[in-house]
Design a protein around this motif. Structure first.
Motif, PDB file in Angstrom:
ATOM      1  N   THR A 115       0.824  -1.219   0.000  1.00 54.07           N
ATOM      2  CA  THR A 115       0.000   0.000   0.000  1.00 54.07           C
ATOM      3  C   THR A 115       0.855   1.266   0.000  1.00 54.07           C
ATOM      4  O   THR A 115       0.331   2.366   0.030  1.00 54.07           O
ATOM      5  N   ARG A 116       2.189   1.098   0.018  1.00 55.20           N
ATOM      6  CA  ARG A 116       3.175   2.193   0.073  1.00 55.20           C
ATOM      7  C   ARG A 116       3.199   2.864   1.446  1.00 55.20           C
ATOM      8  O   ARG A 116       3.622   4.008   1.592  1.00 55.20           O
ATOM      9  N   ARG A 117       2.755   2.129   2.450  1.00 56.50           N
ATOM     10  CA  ARG A 117       2.904   2.589   3.826  1.00 56.50           C
ATOM     11  C   ARG A 117       4.354   2.351   4.247  1.00 56.50           C
ATOM     12  O   ARG A 117       4.951   1.332   3.921  1.00 56.50           O
ATOM     13  N   ILE A 118       4.922   3.303   5.002  1.00 55.82           N
ATOM     14  CA  ILE A 118       6.334   3.259   5.388  1.00 55.82           C
ATOM     15  C   ILE A 118       6.462   2.768   6.828  1.00 55.82           C
ATOM     16  O   ILE A 118       5.731   3.204   7.719  1.00 55.82           O
ATOM     17  N   TYR A 119       7.450   1.889   7.073  1.00 53.01           N
ATOM     18  CA  TYR A 119       7.769   1.411   8.413  1.00 53.01           C
ATOM     19  C   TYR A 119       9.209   1.826   8.736  1.00 53.01           C
ATOM     20  O   TYR A 119      10.160   1.306   8.154  1.00 53.01           O
ATOM     21  N   LEU A 120       9.344   2.767   9.652  1.00 47.46           N
ATOM     22  CA  LEU A 120      10.662   3.287  10.032  1.00 47.46           C
ATOM     23  C   LEU A 120      11.011   2.781  11.427  1.00 47.46           C
ATOM     24  O   LEU A 120      10.329   3.101  12.398  1.00 47.46           O
ATOM     25  N   PHE A 121      12.067   1.979  11.529  1.00 46.11           N
ATOM     26  CA  PHE A 121      12.485   1.399  12.799  1.00 46.11           C
ATOM     27  C   PHE A 121      13.720   2.138  13.322  1.00 46.11           C
ATOM     28  O   PHE A 121      14.760   2.163  12.660  1.00 46.11           O
ATOM     29  N   GLN A 122      13.578   2.733  14.512  1.00 48.41           N
ATOM     30  CA  GLN A 122      14.661   3.518  15.100  1.00 48.41           C
ATOM     31  C   GLN A 122      14.797   3.222  16.592  1.00 48.41           C
ATOM     32  O   GLN A 122      13.921   2.611  17.207  1.00 48.41           O
ATOM     33  N   GLU A 123      15.913   3.699  17.153  1.00 50.99           N
ATOM     34  CA  GLU A 123      16.096   3.556  18.597  1.00 50.99           C
ATOM     35  C   GLU A 123      15.148   4.504  19.331  1.00 50.99           C
ATOM     36  O   GLU A 123      14.775   5.561  18.817  1.00 50.99           O
ATOM     37  N   LEU A 124      14.774   4.113  20.524  1.00 53.65           N
ATOM     38  CA  LEU A 124      13.880   4.929  21.343  1.00 53.65           C
ATOM     39  C   LEU A 124      14.672   5.926  22.184  1.00 53.65           C
ATOM     40  O   LEU A 124      15.629   5.552  22.866  1.00 53.65           O
ATOM     41  N   ALA A 125      14.266   7.205  22.128  1.00 56.21           N
ATOM     42  CA  ALA A 125      14.792   8.213  23.054  1.00 56.21           C
ATOM     43  C   ALA A 125      13.839   8.221  24.242  1.00 56.21           C
ATOM     44  O   ALA A 125      12.773   8.841  24.195  1.00 56.21           O
ATOM     45  N   ASN A 126      14.204   7.494  25.304  1.00 58.66           N
ATOM     46  CA  ASN A 126      13.238   7.214  26.377  1.00 58.66           C
ATOM     47  C   ASN A 126      12.888   8.422  27.243  1.00 58.66           C
ATOM     48  O   ASN A 126      11.967   8.357  28.050  1.00 58.66           O
ATOM     49  N   ARG A 127      13.593   9.553  27.067  1.00 63.65           N
ATOM     50  CA  ARG A 127      13.246  10.760  27.823  1.00 63.65           C
ATOM     51  C   ARG A 127      12.622  11.832  26.926  1.00 63.65           C
ATOM     52  O   ARG A 127      12.495  12.977  27.326  1.00 63.65           O
ATOM     53  N   GLY A 128      12.251  11.440  25.721  1.00 65.77           N
ATOM     54  CA  GLY A 128      11.564  12.369  24.827  1.00 65.77           C
ATOM     55  C   GLY A 128      12.494  13.406  24.215  1.00 65.77           C
ATOM     56  O   GLY A 128      13.712  13.228  24.169  1.00 65.77           O
ATOM     57  N   ASN A 129      11.911  14.509  23.747  1.00 61.47           N
ATOM     58  CA  ASN A 129      12.744  15.563  23.161  1.00 61.47           C
ATOM     59  C   ASN A 129      12.982  16.683  24.166  1.00 61.47           C
ATOM     60  O   ASN A 129      12.306  16.772  25.194  1.00 61.47           O
ATOM     61  N   CYS A 130      13.931  17.531  23.852  1.00 60.52           N
ATOM     62  CA  CYS A 130      14.364  18.552  24.806  1.00 60.52           C
ATOM     63  C   CYS A 130      13.282  19.596  25.065  1.00 60.52           C
ATOM     64  O   CYS A 130      13.184  20.126  26.175  1.00 60.52           O
ATOM     65  N   LEU A 131      12.453  19.882  24.071  1.00 60.99           N
ATOM     66  CA  LEU A 131      11.384  20.857  24.282  1.00 60.99           C
ATOM     67  C   LEU A 131      10.386  20.337  25.316  1.00 60.99           C
ATOM     68  O   LEU A 131       9.977  21.077  26.219  1.00 60.99           O
ATOM     69  N   GLU A 132      10.013  19.071  25.207  1.00 56.86           N
ATOM     70  CA  GLU A 132       9.108  18.465  26.193  1.00 56.86           C
ATOM     71  C   GLU A 132       9.744  18.465  27.578  1.00 56.86           C
ATOM     72  O   GLU A 132       9.075  18.709  28.586  1.00 56.86           O
ATOM     73  N   TYR A 133      11.030  18.187  27.608  1.00 55.64           N
ATOM     74  CA  TYR A 133      11.775  18.142  28.865  1.00 55.64           C
ATOM     75  C   TYR A 133      11.731  19.496  29.564  1.00 55.64           C
ATOM     76  O   TYR A 133      11.520  19.591  30.776  1.00 55.64           O
ATOM     77  N   LEU A 134      11.894  20.573  28.782  1.00 57.32           N
ATOM     78  CA  LEU A 134      11.856  21.922  29.345  1.00 57.32           C
ATOM     79  C   LEU A 134      10.444  22.310  29.771  1.00 57.32           C
ATOM     80  O   LEU A 134      10.248  22.942  30.815  1.00 57.32           O
ATOM     81  N   LYS A 135       9.458  21.938  28.969  1.00 56.23           N
ATOM     82  CA  LYS A 135       8.069  22.283  29.294  1.00 56.23           C
ATOM     83  C   LYS A 135       7.593  21.597  30.565  1.00 56.23           C
ATOM     84  O   LYS A 135       6.643  22.063  31.201  1.00 56.23           O
ATOM     85  N   ALA A 136       8.255  20.502  30.932  1.00 51.41           N
ATOM     86  CA  ALA A 136       7.905  19.805  32.173  1.00 51.41           C
ATOM     87  C   ALA A 136       8.412  20.559  33.399  1.00 51.41           C
ATOM     88  O   ALA A 136       8.181  20.142  34.535  1.00 51.41           O
ATOM     89  N   GLY A 137       9.121  21.682  33.151  1.00 52.03           N
ATOM     90  CA  GLY A 137       9.599  22.508  34.254  1.00 52.03           C
ATOM     91  C   GLY A 137      10.998  22.173  34.715  1.00 52.03           C
ATOM     92  O   GLY A 137      11.448  22.664  35.759  1.00 52.03           O
ATOM     93  N   THR A 138      11.702  21.352  33.963  1.00 55.03           N
ATOM     94  CA  THR A 138      13.037  20.943  34.355  1.00 55.03           C
ATOM     95  C   THR A 138      14.053  22.041  34.051  1.00 55.03           C
ATOM     96  O   THR A 138      14.077  22.591  32.952  1.00 55.03           O
ATOM     97  N   PHE A 139      14.893  22.345  35.031  1.00 52.38           N
ATOM     98  CA  PHE A 139      15.964  23.318  34.816  1.00 52.38           C
ATOM     99  C   PHE A 139      17.207  22.587  34.336  1.00 52.38           C
ATOM    100  O   PHE A 139      17.583  21.555  34.891  1.00 52.38           O
ATOM    101  N   VAL A 140      17.825  23.115  33.302  1.00 57.18           N
ATOM    102  CA  VAL A 140      19.037  22.512  32.750  1.00 57.18           C
ATOM    103  C   VAL A 140      20.227  23.388  33.097  1.00 57.18           C
ATOM    104  O   VAL A 140      20.287  24.559  32.705  1.00 57.18           O
ATOM    105  N   GLU A 141      21.165  22.842  33.848  1.00 54.63           N
ATOM    106  CA  GLU A 141      22.382  23.577  34.185  1.00 54.63           C
ATOM    107  C   GLU A 141      23.173  23.885  32.909  1.00 54.63           C
ATOM    108  O   GLU A 141      23.232  23.045  32.000  1.00 54.63           O
ATOM    109  N   PRO A 142      23.787  25.078  32.820  1.00 51.41           N
ATOM    110  CA  PRO A 142      24.573  25.410  31.632  1.00 51.41           C
ATOM    111  C   PRO A 142      25.628  24.359  31.284  1.00 51.41           C
ATOM    112  O   PRO A 142      25.814  24.043  30.101  1.00 51.41           O
ATOM    113  N   THR A 143      26.289  23.802  32.285  1.00 54.22           N
ATOM    114  CA  THR A 143      27.308  22.788  32.001  1.00 54.22           C
ATOM    115  C   THR A 143      26.693  21.558  31.338  1.00 54.22           C
ATOM    116  O   THR A 143      27.258  20.999  30.396  1.00 54.22           O
ATOM    117  N   GLN A 144      25.530  21.145  31.829  1.00 53.44           N
ATOM    118  CA  GLN A 144      24.828  20.016  31.216  1.00 53.44           C
ATOM    119  C   GLN A 144      24.446  20.336  29.777  1.00 53.44           C
ATOM    120  O   GLN A 144      24.628  19.526  28.871  1.00 53.44           O
TER     121      GLN A 144
END
Length: 326
Positions: A115-144
């Motif tokens: 049917t031309r449907r695509i199946y893309l298999f990738q590794e899981l980023a188990n902590r999501g993306n950085c924007l979601e991480y920030l929106k959760a209220g997490t502070f990121v130290e500059p060194t990190q």
């Protein structure tokens, strides 16, 4: 030096870029699921574990018997996504990268069915993306944040050596996962939907990209200011920009946002480049999250003039930056 510059002594050479860009362009985007010589049947897609559901695609947890130590996802693109399983550049780039770079989300396999449907298999980023991480209220130290920046710099370094420019570096595309050995969070570059081959084999030079309409600067898309034009009909506009230097600005803007929680300039008062330049400097210099050396590093990275902006190789040569990652 990953990105080509005239008279450079380090790779990639024109010959390297010609070969790698040719390999990407002439490859097939995805393999057929029904062919007996592929790995498709080794994947178990857990459709009861939906991680994301959108108009054009869904993401499911999955498993591969031959990869017992890997936590995977299957992104299933529906036909209405409009992705050509044979010729789509996005998929070609993902297949070429595969799992060659530890700083980029690994792609295991890409298939398409009848049917031309695509199946893309990738590794899981188990902590999501950085924007979601920030929106959760997490502070990121500059060194990190700078350690994450070093990982993303290495991802860009790898891409540049392949003749690829990411073209969409932003917090949403910085993926986070837990290091299984140390438990620390590591950052990887993901989402290559806007990636391009920056190398023109015919002219053996960097491809300049057509500018976007100025109205699009009103959105926090982390694109460099020189990427936009005030010419109303962009179909007739001949203004272009260097995608390599634009990616450098996006890199700087992304990590300034991660550290300060601010976009580099006021999107709703950006009347011209001079206004943007002053706003960038003001925002960097007034943030309390950075010391003077860090502010200088960001000012140079976010220079609105690409000819005066920090060159890619020089990003990690800065004394302050090196002090943060060592």
């Amino acid at each position: 030096m990953p990105f080509y510059q005239p008279n450079q002594t380090k790779p990639p050479t024109k010959e390297d870029l010609n070969e790698k860009s040719k390999q990407i362009e002439q490859s097939v985007s995805a393999a057929e699921t029904l062919k007996g010589d592929n790995n498709f049947l080794n994947y178990i897609i857990r459709k009861e574990q939906v991680l994301f559901c959108g108009i054009y695609s869904q993401i499911f947890a999955c498993h591969n018997h031959q990869e017992p130590d890997s936590t995977l996802i299957c992104r299933m693109f529906q036909v209405n996504a409009g992705i050509d399983p044979v010729n789509d550049l996005y998929l070609k780039i993902l297949r070429f990268i595969g799992r060659k770079c530890p700083n980029i989300i690994g792609t295991f396999d890409i298939f398409y069915d009848q049917t031309r449907r695509i199946y893309l298999f990738q590794e899981l980023a188990n902590r999501g993306n950085c924007l979601e991480y920030l929106k959760a209220g997490t502070f990121v130290e500059p060194t990190q944040a700078i350690r994450w920046a070093y990982s993303i710099w290495n991802a860009m370094d790898f891409l540049g050596n392949c003749g690829v420019s990411h073209r969409s570096i932003r917090p949403k595309h910085i993926m986070l996962k837990t290091n299984p050995l140390s438990g620390t969070l590591i950052a990887k570059l993901g989402s290559f939907r806007d990636a391009i081959i920056y190398w023109n084999r015919e002219t053996e030079s960097v491809v300049n990209v057509k500018k976007f309409p100025w109205c699009e600067i009103k959105f926090a898309n982390f694109q460099a200011p020189e990427s936009f034009t005030k010419i109303e009909d962009t179909n007739d506009a001949k203004e272009t920009f260097d995608p390599i230097m634009a990616d450098v600005w996006s890199f700087g803007a992304t990590f300034f946002y991660i550290i300060s929680r601010q976009y580099p300039f006021d999107l709703y008062k950006s009347n011209d480049i001079a206004t943007i330049e002053q706003e960038i400097k003001n925002r960097i210099n007034t943030t309390t999250a950075l010391n003077d050396d860090a502010k200088r590093w960001f000012v140079d990275l976010l220079n609105v003039d690409p000819n005066k902006r920090t060159k890619f190789d020089d990003i990690i040569q800065d004394t302050w930056f090196r002090s943060q990652i060592n």
